[in-house]
Design an enzyme around this catalytic site. Structure first.
Site, PDB file in Angstrom:
ATOM      1  N   ALA A  86       0.851  -1.189   0.000  1.00 33.99           N
ATOM      2  CA  ALA A  86       0.000   0.000   0.000  1.00 33.99           C
ATOM      3  C   ALA A  86       0.883   1.235   0.000  1.00 33.99           C
ATOM      4  CB  ALA A  86      -0.923   0.005   1.215  1.00 33.99           C
ATOM      5  N   ASP A  87       0.330   2.329  -0.487  1.00 38.68           N
ATOM      6  CA  ASP A  87       1.028   3.605  -0.443  1.00 38.68           C
ATOM      7  C   ASP A  87      -0.004   4.711  -0.270  1.00 38.68           C
ATOM      8  OD1 ASP A  87       3.770   4.889  -0.791  1.00 38.68           O
ATOM      9  OD2 ASP A  87       2.563   6.070  -2.175  1.00 38.68           O
TER      10      ASP A  87
END
Length: 216
Positions: A86-87
């Protein structure tokens, strides 16, 4: 295909690990630059391309991080399991606000945000052992109260803004200055739980606990 009872989380963020624990997802960390590993250039992955829009940026970076994690998993010859990346990025209109370089930069970023509405975008990507890839994007709106320079300086002095996109963490001291949010609280923290759980359900992964397992 046999359901897999855990996943790898390729993230340094303790908040993402805590959020997975919250919904009962069994996971192990798959972090970069362990002893004997080939070096990985996180700064190059996170560099913004010219004219890149925030949604395009965060999804591209998450996909690149997933590529790196899959390669890392392969090099280490680890047991097979899904890999989750995830970012998160913060955007003021089309302006991408990343992690501050230092305290002065954090104060500059916060001065842009206070008294205004901005977006927090978190992309999630899942690589499955059969080669499939699933992805989702969470977009939330956050409204900061108007803060004085002294209030901004006091918040920066806590050290909390460093290492966080947009120079704040909603789960910390900054919560006292946030008037309103629209969207996913967990997404603003760094991992949208609804979207993540949907990806795991679509994947048929057994690491997602049922309600009776997740609630203690």
């Amino acid at each position: 295909m046999k359901k897999l009872d855990f996943l790898y989380l390729a993230s340094q963020s303790p908040r993402r690990s805590q959020l997975l624990e919250q919904i009962g997802v069994r996971h192990e960390l798959l972090l970069a630059n362990a002893a004997g590993d080939a070096p990985e250039d996180a700064e190059a992955i996170e560099a913004v391309l010219p004219q890149e829009l925030p949604a395009d940026y965060v999804q591209r970076v998450t996909a690149l991080k997933l590529d790196a994690a899959v390669a890392r998993h392969r090099r280490r010859a680890l047991p097979v399991a899904p890999i989750l990346c995830a970012d998160t990025t913060v955007a003021l209109d089309a302006l991408i606000l990343g992690k501050p370089e230092d305290a002065d930069d954090a104060a500059r970023i916060l001065a842009l945000l206070v008294g205004r509405r901005h977006q927090v975008l978190t992309a999630v990507a899942l690589a499955l052992p059969d080669g499939r890839r699933l992805a989702a994007l969470s977009v939330s709106q956050v409204c900061f109260a108007a803060l004085t320079p002294a209030q901004i300086a006091a918040y920066v002095a806590t050290g909390e803004p460093l290492g966080k996109a947009g120079a704040y963490g909603i789960q910390g001291h900054a919560a006292a200055h946030i008037e309103r949010i629209e969207g996913s609280y967990s997404g603003i923290m760094g991992l949208p739980l609804f979207e993540t759980a949907e990806l795991l359900r679509r994947a048929g992964a057994g690491c997602l606990a049922g309600p009776e397992q997740a609630v203690k």
